[in-house]
Design a protein around this motif. Structure first.
Motif, PDB file in Angstrom:
ATOM      1  N   PRO A   1       0.600  -1.102  -0.315  1.00 38.69           N
ATOM      2  CA  PRO A   1       0.234  -0.154   0.561  1.00 38.69           C
ATOM      3  C   PRO A   1       1.175   0.770  -0.357  1.00 38.69           C
ATOM      4  CG  PRO A   1      -0.353  -0.782   1.848  1.00 38.69           C
ATOM      5  CD  PRO A   1       0.432  -2.043   0.753  1.00 38.69           C
TER       6      PRO A   1
ATOM      7  N   LEU B   1      -4.115   4.821  -4.094  1.00 40.99           N
ATOM      8  CA  LEU B   1      -4.686   3.545  -4.749  1.00 40.99           C
ATOM      9  C   LEU B   1      -3.949   3.620  -5.820  1.00 40.99           C
ATOM     10  CD1 LEU B   1      -5.864   1.309  -5.680  1.00 40.99           C
ATOM     11  CD2 LEU B   1      -7.777   2.539  -6.413  1.00 40.99           C
TER      12      LEU B   1
ATOM     13  N   THR C   1      -0.222   2.594  -5.653  1.00 45.73           N
ATOM     14  CA  THR C   1       0.404   0.903  -5.192  1.00 45.73           C
ATOM     15  C   THR C   1      -0.277   0.086  -7.025  1.00 45.73           C
ATOM     16  OG1 THR C   1      -0.935   1.447  -2.894  1.00 45.73           O
ATOM     17  CG2 THR C   1      -1.585  -1.041  -4.936  1.00 45.73           C
TER      18      THR C   1
ATOM     19  N   CYS D   1      -7.195  -4.759  -3.993  1.00 48.52           N
ATOM     20  CA  CYS D   1      -8.364  -4.055  -3.993  1.00 48.52           C
ATOM     21  C   CYS D   1      -8.456  -4.437  -1.980  1.00 48.52           C
ATOM     22  CB  CYS D   1     -10.032  -4.647  -4.079  1.00 48.52           C
ATOM     23  SG  CYS D   1      -9.388  -4.210  -6.104  1.00 48.52           S
TER      24      CYS D   1
ATOM     25  N   ARG E   1      -6.161  -2.077   0.177  1.00 48.22           N
ATOM     26  CA  ARG E   1      -7.432  -0.459   0.394  1.00 48.22           C
ATOM     27  C   ARG E   1      -8.844  -1.228   0.300  1.00 48.22           C
ATOM     28  NH1 ARG E   1      -3.330   3.437  -0.470  1.00 48.22           N
ATOM     29  NH2 ARG E   1      -4.696   4.612  -0.986  1.00 48.22           N
TER      30      ARG E   1
ATOM     31  N   VAL F   1      -7.605   2.291 -11.630  1.00 49.31           N
ATOM     32  CA  VAL F   1      -7.875   3.518 -10.938  1.00 49.31           C
ATOM     33  C   VAL F   1      -9.019   3.497 -10.861  1.00 49.31           C
ATOM     34  CG1 VAL F   1      -7.974   5.065  -9.068  1.00 49.31           C
ATOM     35  CG2 VAL F   1      -5.723   3.774 -10.032  1.00 49.31           C
TER      36      VAL F   1
ATOM     37  N   ASP G   1     -12.057   2.115  -8.330  1.00 43.18           N
ATOM     38  CA  ASP G   1     -12.277   2.501  -7.357  1.00 43.18           C
ATOM     39  C   ASP G   1     -13.209   5.015  -8.050  1.00 43.18           C
ATOM     40  OD1 ASP G   1     -12.643   3.688  -3.963  1.00 43.18           O
ATOM     41  OD2 ASP G   1     -11.018   4.946  -4.479  1.00 43.18           O
TER      42      ASP G   1
END
Length: 197
Positions: free
Chosen positions: A77, A81, A84, A142, A145, A192, A196
């Motif tokens: 992490p 995101l 990452t 996933c 996060r 991404v 998200d």
């Protein structure tokens, strides 16, 4: 020749096969050449593998498994995101840039498997493994996060596998590192957005 467990001999032969195929091409990678590279006799090859097809399958699994292990060990992490995801892509990409012959080999193995009667299933297995590996990586990111992707995981994995496949081939053909880095940034942004939002 020292005795060693058959699993270790298999690994030795797979590693030799990858070196020979990356250097000489799949078609010229005879079992004799692979055995010579590994420093073993043909009888050792036949003890470890039923056929050249079985060795090629093991080589595909080994190459893909190596990529996945490398990337998964680097997934950690970061602040965002995107950082990452971009970090994971960068780990894979560093290997593409430093070992282009090994990545060219993956495409050659695909073509060889598609053209050789009885080997077609290896190409399918290779690409199924790419998607399964992408799904594993996405799941890991996933989980780190606490995310649930906006699209089905299988679709996201197919997008990632197809994108990386295309980017890798384009880089191997064009050799444009700057363009590749920009495409990796765009890929991270796209992923991404699908993960998200």
């Amino acid at each position: 020749m020292a005795r060693m467990p058959s699993g270790e001999r298999r690994r030795q032969l797979v590693e030799a096969a990858v070196r020979v195929m990356a250097r000489d091409g799949v078609a010229r990678a005879t079992t004799r050449a692979i055995c010579a590279e590994a420093g073993v006799s043909l009888s050792v090859f036949h003890y470890c593998f039923d056929s050249k097809q079985a060795l090629l399958e093991a080589a595909i699994e080994s190459i893909t498994g190596s990529y996945v292990a490398r990337v998964m060990s680097a997934v950690e992490p970061k602040v965002t995101l995107r950082e990452t995801v971009r970090g994971a892509l960068g780990t894979y990409w560093d290997h593409v840039v430093t070992h282009p012959a090994e990545h060219m080999l993956t495409y050659e193995l695909t073509q060889y498997a598609l053209r050789e009667e009885g080997f077609e299933h290896l190409a399918r297995a290779q690409y199924e493994q790419y998607v399964a590996s992408a799904a594993t990586l996405i799941r890991q990111v996933c989980a780190l996060r606490g995310l649930t992707p906006k699209v089905p995981l299988e679709l996201l994995a197919q997008v990632l596998a197809a994108t990386i496949d295309g980017l890798t081939l384009q880089f191997l053909v064009l050799g444009d590192e700057r363009a590749a880095e920009a495409l990796l940034d765009a890929t991270a942004d796209h992923l991404v957005g699908l993960m998200d939002g």
